[in-house]
Scaffold this motif. Structure first.
Motif, PDB file in Angstrom:
ATOM      1  N   ARG A   1       0.828  -1.208   0.000  1.00 24.34           N
ATOM      2  CA  ARG A   1       0.000   0.000   0.000  1.00 24.34           C
ATOM      3  C   ARG A   1       0.865   1.262   0.000  1.00 24.34           C
ATOM      4  NH1 ARG A   1      -5.226  -0.508   4.003  1.00 24.34           N
ATOM      5  NH2 ARG A   1      -6.230  -2.308   3.006  1.00 24.34           N
ATOM      6  N   ILE A   2       1.871   1.255   0.856  1.00 21.46           N
ATOM      7  CA  ILE A   2       2.738   2.435   0.970  1.00 21.46           C
ATOM      8  C   ILE A   2       3.475   2.679  -0.343  1.00 21.46           C
ATOM      9  CG2 ILE A   2       4.758   3.376   2.156  1.00 21.46           C
ATOM     10  CD1 ILE A   2       3.813   1.849   4.675  1.00 21.46           C
ATOM     11  N   VAL A   3       3.984   1.606  -0.938  1.00 16.46           N
ATOM     12  CA  VAL A   3       4.700   1.740  -2.210  1.00 16.46           C
ATOM     13  C   VAL A   3       3.762   2.271  -3.292  1.00 16.46           C
ATOM     14  CG1 VAL A   3       5.765   0.414  -4.087  1.00 16.46           C
ATOM     15  CG2 VAL A   3       6.483   0.036  -1.712  1.00 16.46           C
ATOM     16  N   THR A   4       2.556   1.710  -3.370  1.00 23.74           N
ATOM     17  CA  THR A   4       1.590   2.151  -4.372  1.00 23.74           C
ATOM     18  C   THR A   4       1.251   3.627  -4.212  1.00 23.74           C
ATOM     19  OG1 THR A   4       0.609  -0.056  -4.514  1.00 23.74           O
ATOM     20  CG2 THR A   4      -0.748   1.784  -5.278  1.00 23.74           C
ATOM     21  N   GLU A   5       1.070   4.073  -2.976  1.00 23.37           N
ATOM     22  CA  GLU A   5       0.684   5.466  -2.745  1.00 23.37           C
ATOM     23  C   GLU A   5       1.842   6.424  -3.017  1.00 23.37           C
ATOM     24  OE1 GLU A   5      -1.033   5.503   1.192  1.00 23.37           O
ATOM     25  OE2 GLU A   5      -2.354   3.831   0.653  1.00 23.37           O
ATOM     26  N   HIS A   6       3.066   5.984  -2.792  1.00 22.54           N
ATOM     27  CA  HIS A   6       4.213   6.808  -3.191  1.00 22.54           C
ATOM     28  C   HIS A   6       4.258   6.964  -4.711  1.00 22.54           C
ATOM     29  CE1 HIS A   6       6.062   6.391   0.885  1.00 22.54           C
ATOM     30  NE2 HIS A   6       6.666   7.517   0.541  1.00 22.54           N
ATOM     31  N   VAL A   7       3.984   5.872  -5.411  1.00 28.09           N
ATOM     32  CA  VAL A   7       3.986   5.935  -6.872  1.00 28.09           C
ATOM     33  C   VAL A   7       2.864   6.846  -7.366  1.00 28.09           C
ATOM     34  CG1 VAL A   7       3.665   4.580  -8.985  1.00 28.09           C
ATOM     35  CG2 VAL A   7       5.094   3.687  -7.135  1.00 28.09           C
ATOM     36  N   LEU A   8       1.703   6.796  -6.731  1.00 27.61           N
ATOM     37  CA  LEU A   8       0.607   7.696  -7.102  1.00 27.61           C
ATOM     38  C   LEU A   8       1.002   9.157  -6.908  1.00 27.61           C
ATOM     39  CD1 LEU A   8      -2.521   5.860  -5.621  1.00 27.61           C
ATOM     40  CD2 LEU A   8      -2.005   6.235  -8.036  1.00 27.61           C
ATOM     41  N   LEU A   9       1.658   9.441  -5.799  1.00 24.50           N
ATOM     42  CA  LEU A   9       2.132  10.805  -5.565  1.00 24.50           C
ATOM     43  C   LEU A   9       3.130  11.213  -6.648  1.00 24.50           C
ATOM     44  CD1 LEU A   9       2.494  13.395  -3.912  1.00 24.50           C
ATOM     45  CD2 LEU A   9       4.139  12.164  -2.476  1.00 24.50           C
ATOM     46  N   GLY A  10       4.041  10.310  -6.966  1.00 22.57           N
ATOM     47  CA  GLY A  10       5.002  10.603  -8.020  1.00 22.57           C
ATOM     48  C   GLY A  10       4.333  10.862  -9.349  1.00 22.57           C
ATOM     49  N   ALA A  11       3.274  10.104  -9.658  1.00 20.76           N
ATOM     50  CA  ALA A  11       2.549  10.304 -10.910  1.00 20.76           C
ATOM     51  C   ALA A  11       1.870  11.666 -10.928  1.00 20.76           C
ATOM     52  CB  ALA A  11       1.527   9.188 -11.096  1.00 20.76           C
ATOM     53  N   ALA A  12       1.317  12.073  -9.764  1.00 25.86           N
ATOM     54  CA  ALA A  12       0.663  13.385  -9.690  1.00 25.86           C
ATOM     55  C   ALA A  12       1.667  14.510  -9.920  1.00 25.86           C
ATOM     56  CB  ALA A  12      -0.018  13.543  -8.329  1.00 25.86           C
ATOM     57  N   VAL A  13       2.823  14.408  -9.291  1.00 28.30           N
ATOM     58  CA  VAL A  13       3.856  15.439  -9.458  1.00 28.30           C
ATOM     59  C   VAL A  13       4.374  15.439 -10.894  1.00 28.30           C
ATOM     60  CG1 VAL A  13       6.145  16.201  -8.718  1.00 28.30           C
ATOM     61  CG2 VAL A  13       4.496  15.387  -7.029  1.00 28.30           C
ATOM     62  N   ALA A  14       4.546  14.244 -11.483  1.00 31.81           N
ATOM     63  CA  ALA A  14       5.000  14.157 -12.876  1.00 31.81           C
ATOM     64  C   ALA A  14       3.976  14.796 -13.815  1.00 31.81           C
ATOM     65  CB  ALA A  14       5.244  12.703 -13.257  1.00 31.81           C
ATOM     66  N   GLY A  15       2.690  14.604 -13.502  1.00 29.02           N
ATOM     67  CA  GLY A  15       1.653  15.234 -14.311  1.00 29.02           C
ATOM     68  C   GLY A  15       1.716  16.744 -14.255  1.00 29.02           C
ATOM     69  N   LEU A  16       1.955  17.286 -13.056  1.00 24.29           N
ATOM     70  CA  LEU A  16       2.083  18.734 -12.914  1.00 24.29           C
ATOM     71  C   LEU A  16       3.315  19.249 -13.649  1.00 24.29           C
ATOM     72  CD1 LEU A  16       1.148  19.062  -9.137  1.00 24.29           C
ATOM     73  CD2 LEU A  16      -0.222  19.825 -11.084  1.00 24.29           C
ATOM     74  N   ALA A  17       4.411  18.485 -13.562  1.00 27.34           N
ATOM     75  CA  ALA A  17       5.621  18.883 -14.288  1.00 27.34           C
ATOM     76  C   ALA A  17       5.363  18.869 -15.793  1.00 27.34           C
ATOM     77  CB  ALA A  17       6.770  17.940 -13.935  1.00 27.34           C
ATOM     78  N   GLY A  18       4.577  17.884 -16.258  1.00 31.13           N
ATOM     79  CA  GLY A  18       4.232  17.818 -17.670  1.00 31.13           C
ATOM     80  C   GLY A  18       3.414  19.017 -18.110  1.00 31.13           C
ATOM     81  N   LEU A  19       2.469  19.440 -17.266  1.00 23.84           N
ATOM     82  CA  LEU A  19       1.678  20.625 -17.589  1.00 23.84           C
ATOM     83  C   LEU A  19       2.574  21.862 -17.707  1.00 23.84           C
ATOM     84  CD1 LEU A  19      -1.479  20.206 -15.314  1.00 23.84           C
ATOM     85  CD2 LEU A  19      -1.398  20.136 -17.814  1.00 23.84           C
ATOM     86  N   ALA A  20       3.553  21.958 -16.807  1.00 26.61           N
ATOM     87  CA  ALA A  20       4.468  23.104 -16.863  1.00 26.61           C
ATOM     88  C   ALA A  20       5.270  23.083 -18.161  1.00 26.61           C
ATOM     89  CB  ALA A  20       5.391  23.077 -15.645  1.00 26.61           C
ATOM     90  N   LEU A  21       5.733  21.918 -18.563  1.00 22.32           N
ATOM     91  CA  LEU A  21       6.518  21.815 -19.795  1.00 22.32           C
ATOM     92  C   LEU A  21       5.684  22.118 -21.031  1.00 22.32           C
ATOM     93  CD1 LEU A  21       8.623  18.616 -18.999  1.00 22.32           C
ATOM     94  CD2 LEU A  21       9.434  20.988 -19.086  1.00 22.32           C
ATOM     95  N   LEU A  22       4.369  21.903 -20.929  1.00 24.46           N
ATOM     96  CA  LEU A  22       3.479  22.185 -22.047  1.00 24.46           C
ATOM     97  C   LEU A  22       3.039  23.652 -22.093  1.00 24.46           C
ATOM     98  CD1 LEU A  22       1.262  18.965 -21.975  1.00 24.46           C
ATOM     99  CD2 LEU A  22       2.993  19.574 -23.692  1.00 24.46           C
ATOM    100  N   GLY A  23       3.603  24.464 -21.219  1.00 23.13           N
ATOM    101  CA  GLY A  23       3.306  25.887 -21.250  1.00 23.13           C
ATOM    102  C   GLY A  23       2.291  26.354 -20.236  1.00 23.13           C
ATOM    103  N   HIS A  24       1.914  25.484 -19.295  1.00 21.56           N
ATOM    104  CA  HIS A  24       0.922  25.859 -18.282  1.00 21.56           C
ATOM    105  C   HIS A  24       1.579  26.031 -16.908  1.00 21.56           C
ATOM    106  CE1 HIS A  24      -2.155  25.024 -21.234  1.00 21.56           C
ATOM    107  NE2 HIS A  24      -1.672  23.802 -21.416  1.00 21.56           N
ATOM    108  N   GLY A  25       2.835  26.456 -16.913  1.00 18.58           N
ATOM    109  CA  GLY A  25       3.570  26.589 -15.664  1.00 18.58           C
ATOM    110  C   GLY A  25       2.962  27.567 -14.684  1.00 18.58           C
ATOM    111  N   GLU A  26       2.303  28.619 -15.182  1.00 20.14           N
ATOM    112  CA  GLU A  26       1.705  29.597 -14.272  1.00 20.14           C
ATOM    113  C   GLU A  26       0.581  28.975 -13.454  1.00 20.14           C
ATOM    114  OE1 GLU A  26      -0.228  34.094 -14.232  1.00 20.14           O
ATOM    115  OE2 GLU A  26       0.488  33.215 -16.125  1.00 20.14           O
ATOM    116  N   TYR A  27      -0.186  28.066 -14.080  1.00 16.57           N
ATOM    117  CA  TYR A  27      -1.243  27.382 -13.342  1.00 16.57           C
ATOM    118  C   TYR A  27      -0.638  26.518 -12.227  1.00 16.57           C
ATOM    119  CZ  TYR A  27      -4.500  28.710 -17.044  1.00 16.57           C
ATOM    120  OH  TYR A  27      -5.277  29.423 -17.921  1.00 16.57           O
TER     121      TYR A  27
END
Length: 309
Positions: free
Chosen positions: A176-202
């Protein structure tokens, strides 16, 4: 202390209660209010007017902090009558502030079990048993290194190298702990992806800047729980502090101000803790009327400490 306390001690403070349908409704209402206030913070944070945007960022930081206090109730399984909803709700509540639900749950339940002993393993980094100095408080207030430590755990979890450092953890809980760490990592990676796509201000306005404010805000909420209490006893009436507080501070901290009551019977629904505060005032050592009162006590303790060489 047993439930059948003597007539000279608390009569109901240590009594356990089950979650009722009414308690569930109270918690669901808190979640709904969190959603409404967070939505308001998002709308304000995206305004062109800088004052409105700044207010929105502050609101979001407050909601990140409040969400972790709601998560705290979930990890005690005192919000719902069944176990499953606690994890389903608890996991997303902690993501904005980098708090992994099941990891927090394991560490925090150990904290309850071992409070007042060297085995105490509170989840957040500030150790109230250490020397009280302005430098230590500032380090706790600006505990941004915790975010980096969580990021390292995300990498370890994603690469199969995560391990629990404070004793044994069951294989199912580790998964469970490992899965939830990976979910957090996926969320942060998604935000980083949005920034790279030009939505960094959001990303900056809706997450990064609120996160920077939420770290010290959460520290200020957590600090009074055990600081300046007797850390060498397992007696909750001496090693923990309660703050009477206002309706606003009680709501914002989700009853964390009534911390003696919570440690005395940790599975009691948070909304029921106020019923026990009169006994706390009668029998406990560390009880303050308000958060301002606690911080006055802290200031006096800092002023009266021995001068450092």
């Amino acid at each position: 202390m047993p439930d059948d306390a003597s007539p000279t001690g608390p009569a109901t403070l240590f009594t356990r209660l089950k979650v009722t349908p009414a308690d569930e409704l109270v918690f669901v209402a808190k979640l709904a209010l969190l959603a409404v206030l967070t939505s308001g913070g998002v709308i304000l944070a995206l305004q062109q007017n800088l004052w409105a945007a700044a207010l929105g960022i502050v609101v979001l930081a407050a909601m990140f902090t409040h969400a972790v206090e709601l998560q705290h109730q979930c990890l005690h399984h005192s919000a719902f009558r069944r176990a499953l909803p606690h994890r389903l709700i608890g996991v997303p509540l902690g993501i904005p502030l980098f708090v992994v639900y099941s990891h927090y749950r394991v560490r925090h339940l150990q904290h309850h079990r071992f409070l007042g002993t060297p085995q105490d393993t509170e989840f957040f980094g500030f150790d109230t048993r250490g020397p009280l100095t302005p430098r230590a408080l500032l380090r706790g207030l600006l505990d941004y290194p915790r975010l980096g430590a969580v990021a390292k755990d995300v990498v370890r979890a994603a690469t199969g190298r995560w391990s629990y450092e404070f004793g044994h953890v069951a294989p199912a809980m580790r998964r469970r702990i490992v899965t939830e760490h990976v979910l957090l990592g996926a969320a942060v990676a998604g935000l980083a992806g949005l920034a790279l796509l030009g939505h960094g201000e959001y990303v900056l306005r809706l997450w990064a800047l609120p996160l920077l404010l939420a770290v010290p805000l959460h520290f200020l909420v957590e600090l009074p729980e055990h600081l300046l209490c007797d850390t060498e006893t397992t007696d909750v009436l001496r090693n923990t502090r309660s703050i009477r507080g206002s309706w606003l501070s009680t709501w914002f901290t989700n009853g964390n101000n009534l911390h003696i009551e919570h440690h005395a019977a940790m599975t009691v629904p948070i909304n029921r803790l106020g019923e026990r505060h009169a006994e706390t005032r009668s029998f406990a050592v560390h009880v303050e009327r308000s958060y301002a009162g606690f911080y006055r006590v802290l200031w006096q303790a800092l002023r009266s400490r021995p001068t450092e060489p």
